[in-house]
Design an enzyme around this catalytic site. Structure first.
Site, PDB file in Angstrom:
ATOM      1  N   GLU A 142      -6.061  -1.128   8.274  1.00 56.95           N
ATOM      2  CA  GLU A 142      -5.082  -1.247   7.534  1.00 56.95           C
ATOM      3  C   GLU A 142      -5.519  -1.107   5.540  1.00 56.95           C
ATOM      4  O   GLU A 142      -5.422  -2.093   5.086  1.00 56.95           O
ATOM      5  CB  GLU A 142      -4.446  -2.344   7.403  1.00 56.95           C
ATOM      6  CG  GLU A 142      -4.016  -2.544   9.367  1.00 56.95           C
ATOM      7  CD  GLU A 142      -3.573  -4.322   8.897  1.00 56.95           C
ATOM      8  OE1 GLU A 142      -3.489  -5.286   8.278  1.00 56.95           O
ATOM      9  OE2 GLU A 142      -2.020  -4.100  10.133  1.00 56.95           O
ATOM     10  N   CYS A 151      -8.119  -2.599  -7.905  1.00 54.32           N
ATOM     11  CA  CYS A 151      -9.423  -2.401  -8.119  1.00 54.32           C
ATOM     12  C   CYS A 151      -9.437  -2.725  -9.536  1.00 54.32           C
ATOM     13  O   CYS A 151      -8.769  -1.625  -9.982  1.00 54.32           O
ATOM     14  CB  CYS A 151     -10.748  -1.485  -7.560  1.00 54.32           C
ATOM     15  SG  CYS A 151     -12.089  -2.450  -8.042  1.00 54.32           S
ATOM     16  N   CYS A 156     -13.408   2.146 -11.407  1.00 51.38           N
ATOM     17  CA  CYS A 156     -12.035   2.444 -11.150  1.00 51.38           C
ATOM     18  C   CYS A 156     -12.067   3.209 -12.475  1.00 51.38           C
ATOM     19  O   CYS A 156     -11.240   4.325 -12.726  1.00 51.38           O
ATOM     20  CB  CYS A 156     -11.260   1.607 -10.934  1.00 51.38           C
ATOM     21  SG  CYS A 156     -11.021   1.401  -9.106  1.00 51.38           S
ATOM     22  N   GLU A 305      -0.830  -2.240  16.694  1.00 56.03           N
ATOM     23  CA  GLU A 305      -1.383  -3.522  16.799  1.00 56.03           C
ATOM     24  C   GLU A 305       0.573  -4.208  17.545  1.00 56.03           C
ATOM     25  O   GLU A 305       1.241  -4.114  16.299  1.00 56.03           O
ATOM     26  CB  GLU A 305      -1.676  -4.191  16.059  1.00 56.03           C
ATOM     27  CG  GLU A 305      -2.979  -3.852  15.979  1.00 56.03           C
ATOM     28  CD  GLU A 305      -3.570  -4.358  14.353  1.00 56.03           C
ATOM     29  OE1 GLU A 305      -3.157  -5.167  14.421  1.00 56.03           O
ATOM     30  OE2 GLU A 305      -4.808  -3.823  13.894  1.00 56.03           O
TER      31      GLU A 305
HETATM   32  C1  GAL Z   1      -3.502  -7.722  11.018  1.00 57.93           C
HETATM   33  C2  GAL Z   1      -4.411  -6.454  11.450  1.00 57.93           C
HETATM   34  C3  GAL Z   1      -5.972  -6.615  12.663  1.00 57.93           C
HETATM   35  C4  GAL Z   1      -5.992  -8.439  12.365  1.00 57.93           C
HETATM   36  C5  GAL Z   1      -4.527  -8.664  12.625  1.00 57.93           C
HETATM   37  C6  GAL Z   1      -4.892  -9.594  13.437  1.00 57.93           C
HETATM   38  O1  GAL Z   1      -2.967  -6.905  10.185  1.00 57.93           O
HETATM   39  O2  GAL Z   1      -5.390  -5.081  11.441  1.00 57.93           O
HETATM   40  O3  GAL Z   1      -7.141  -6.440  12.410  1.00 57.93           O
HETATM   41  O4  GAL Z   1      -6.970  -8.534  11.362  1.00 57.93           O
HETATM   42  O5  GAL Z   1      -3.679  -8.258  12.000  1.00 57.93           O
HETATM   43  O6  GAL Z   1      -4.451 -11.218  11.522  1.00 57.93           O
END
Ligand code: GAL
Length: 665
Positions: A142, A151, A156, A305
């Site tokens: 992410e 930054c 930069c 995820e």
């Molecule tokens: C996502 C991230 C995961 C975990 C999840 C829950 O944004 O990729 O590593 O942190 O959120 O917070």
């Protein structure tokens, strides 16, 4: 196709790995994602590598029939590295240097960090080259999620100067493009160039800075992130030909450019995260976000995820209701997800995310959520027969451009205008009627679409003017809205009469506009009534015809929405924002005129239906009930539920949170 969970072998005793692999297999899993935060375990001190624990985990899972997505762990540079090279820390817009203690604390443009990243990626790629367990690589995790805005460190600034030299060639050209004659900002030496961090002049975020500088800095930062991703993908490709992915969220960089560096875009889907209350939490958010993801490469994605439990950092969001995990998974698949990887397999006993529940609770015992995931797993192969390589049946393209977004963010025209919210509002205007659409950028080929919607498309040039005009002249239908065509690509104002580059295709001129600060304006037209509360363009039709007029204010009776015949097609100009009901009604009117059909007619409110075309050309539908009550759909054909094989006849009853995938018998 892949079904699985995000798994952290380093969080659990080795004896547990085989237990988990077995439970996973029983739930229909064939994939886990590993290692994306494991730098300190893989390289505990500089140059000392330890892959043994991960090798062992891969063996256990591979023997259990489960492959891995191998993550490169560069989202979490370890303490030894940060202590040795503190220049790697990001510096935020206030000049504050980030510290250690969370993750994503590095500057993408820092050469030292790039070298260390290359080293660990190469080591991992070499070590796992040809390993049969590795089904895909994930680069980092992410990008920009949780970073500062951008930054603003000295690395930069130096790289920004190089980027500007390449873009403009000379300081004269840069000074002209940015209009630095304004307020004596003329640069006479490249080393004088600043980065737009906050200063006394900047009352609000970056507001005091030159618009040309602001936009170029966003472009530069975005390019730096893409370049950093490319640096990793180049190495991975030397050792492996499995797909390379990144879980694309946060919207701080140009998704479409990043998409060129990866094979599959992946998305992290948390429909009931604890941040829902202030980040916005409509049931159609995942639909909107996943449609955006599908547009990154104009191809299907994976969910890397997927929410599988109540989750949070310091507070916990809602527990998924019975049926919700399946409904969310179906919604994601409807909008283009082919693989479904849940976050996380089991709630962790420690760390920032110890409240983030997964499929299993802290005690590792399978319960209701596991059973629901297992139930989806049982029919997943059947669903994939239809869903993999399928397409959303879409006659509509919604244009979503990052450069436009950045330009609007620096200068939002009105306190209440936000580009993403506006795009989402128009999306909802179509979504509510179950009109499926693709979302992508202006470089997409428009020719296959009956309708192209270009919300607040402000930065324009001759090339894009020609593209939009050709699309309409050849028979396409274009919707353009207020705050389109008022700027040149360098973020300066156009000298053309508004709507600038869209004047000819829209067949109108703007007499005036009204930024609605302390009034609302009523609008009435063929579509019904509505109310504008942000912006009102006062339109003078040239060749266009009014479709709606204002009904209050000194411009009552003047056109608010127009339609212009241009060549074989039509251009609609929407001069004002509208409330939700007005937007839904206007979009229904426009889609009707353009012969765009919804995924299904007569769908009860709160039920989402997506029509898809399978790779063999067959049609099928996803339906998900977000209405909060039982909903009955009347179908115009005899249908069969795909997952269960049940013959439905001509109706489908969805309980609260119910979802189904069906096709014609
Ligand atoms: C996502 C991230 C995961 C975990 C999840 C829950 O944004 O990729 O590593 O942190 O959120 O917070």
């Amino acid at each position: 196709m892949y079904y699985g969970a995000d798994y952290y072998p380093e969080h659990w005793p080795r004896e547990r790995w085989a237990v988990d692999a077995k439970l996973m297999k029983e739930a229909g899993f064939n994939l886990i994602r590993v290692a994306e935060f494991a730098w300190a375990k893989l390289e505990p001190s500089e140059g000392h590598w330890d892959f043994s624990w991960l090798d062992e985990a891969l063996d256990v899972f591979y023997k259990g029939g489960i492959q891995v997505v191998m993550g490169t762990p560069t989202a979490t540079p370890p303490k030894w590295l940060m202590d040795k090279h503190p220049s790697i820390y990001q510096v935020d817009e206030n000049g504050l240097v980030q510290g250690f203690g969370s993750r994503r604390h590095y500057c993408y443009n820092n050469e030292t960090y790039r070298e260390y990243s290359e080293k660990i990626v190469e080591k991992m790629a070499q070590h796992y080259a040809g390993h049969p367990a590795v089904a895909a690589w994930q680069i980092d995790n992410e990008f920009t999620c949780g970073d500062g805005l951008y930054c603003y460190c000295e690395s930069c600034r130096q790289k920004f100067i190089g980027w500007l030299k390449k873009k403009y060639g000379s300081l004269d050209a840069l000074n002209k493009a940015w209009g630095t004659v304004f307020w004596s900002q003329t640069y006479t030496d490249w080393d004088q160039i600043i980065v737009p961090k906050k200063s006394q002049a900047a009352m609000f975020r970056n507001n005091g800075h030159n618009p040309g500088l602001n936009l170029d800095y966003s472009r530069f930062q975005s390019d730096g992130i893409v370049e950093y991703c490319k640096l990793q993908s180049r190495i991975l490709r030397r050792y492996s030909d499995v797909p390379i992915t990144h879980n694309v969220v946060s919207e701080r960089y140009d998704y479409y450019k990043l998409g060129e560096q990866i094979d599959i875009a992946t998305y992290d889907n948390y429909p009931a995260s604890p941040w829902k209350s202030f980040l916005g939490g409509d049931p159609y958010d995942p639909a909107f976000s996943i449609d955006i993801e599908r547009g990154i490469k104009n191809k299907n994605i994976w969910v890397m995820e997927e929410q599988s439990g109540p989750c949070g950092w310091n507070v916990v969001g809602s527990t998924p209701r019975p049926g919700e995990i399946k409904k969310w998974a179906y919604q994601a698949m409807a909008h283009g997800a082919e693989a479904m990887i849940y976050f996380r397999w089991r709630a962790c006993l420690f760390g920032t995310e110890e409240y983030w529940y997964g499929i299993l609770d802290h005690d590792g015992i399978p319960r209701r959520r596991y059973e629901e995931v297992k139930e989806i797993g049982a029919s997943f192969p059947k669903i994939c027969e239809y869903n993999v390589d399928s397409k959303v049946a879409s006659d509509i393209l919604m244009i979503r451009s990052f450069e436009q977004q950045w330009s609007h963010e620096f200068q939002s025209h009105n306190w209440n205008f936000d580009y993403r919210t506006y795009v989402k509002g128009l999306y909802y205007g179509l979504y509510a009627g179950n009109y499926n659409m693709d979302i992508s950028n202006e470089e997409t080929d428009f020719s296959g679409y009956k309708l192209v919607v270009a919300p607040a498309f402000n930065l324009m040039d001759e090339r894009l003017k020609a593209k939009f005009e050709k699309y309409v002249a050849d028979g396409g239908n274009l919707v353009v809205t207020f705050r389109s065509g008022t700027k040149e690509m360098d973020n300066s104002m156009t000298e053309r009469t508004l709507p600038g580059y869209f004047k000819e295709v829209a067949g109108i001129e703007l007499e005036e506009f009204d930024s609605l600060n302390d009034c609302k304006v009523t609008v009435k037209g063929d579509f019904g009534n509505g109310e504008a509360s942000i912006w009102a363009d006062i339109i003078k039709p040239v060749t266009a015809k009014p479709m709606a007029v204002y009904d209050s204010e000194y411009y009552a009776g003047k056109p608010a929405v127009t339609v212009n015949e241009y060549g074989k097609g039509k251009c609609y100009y929407v001069g004002c924002d509208l409330d939700t009901a007005g937007t839904v009604a206007l979009m229904k009117e426009i889609t009707g005129q353009c012969n765009v059909a919804p995924a299904l007619e007569n769908v009860p409110a709160g039920v989402e239906v997506v029509k898809k075309i399978a790779k063999d050309g067959g049609e099928f539908w996803f339906a998900a009930n977000f209405s909060g009550q039982e909903a009955a759909l009347e179908l115009p054909f005899e249908a069969k539920e795909i997952a269960s094989g049940e013959i439905l006849g001509k109706s489908l009853v969805l309980p609260v949170h119910g979802s189904a995938i069906f096709t014609r018998v």
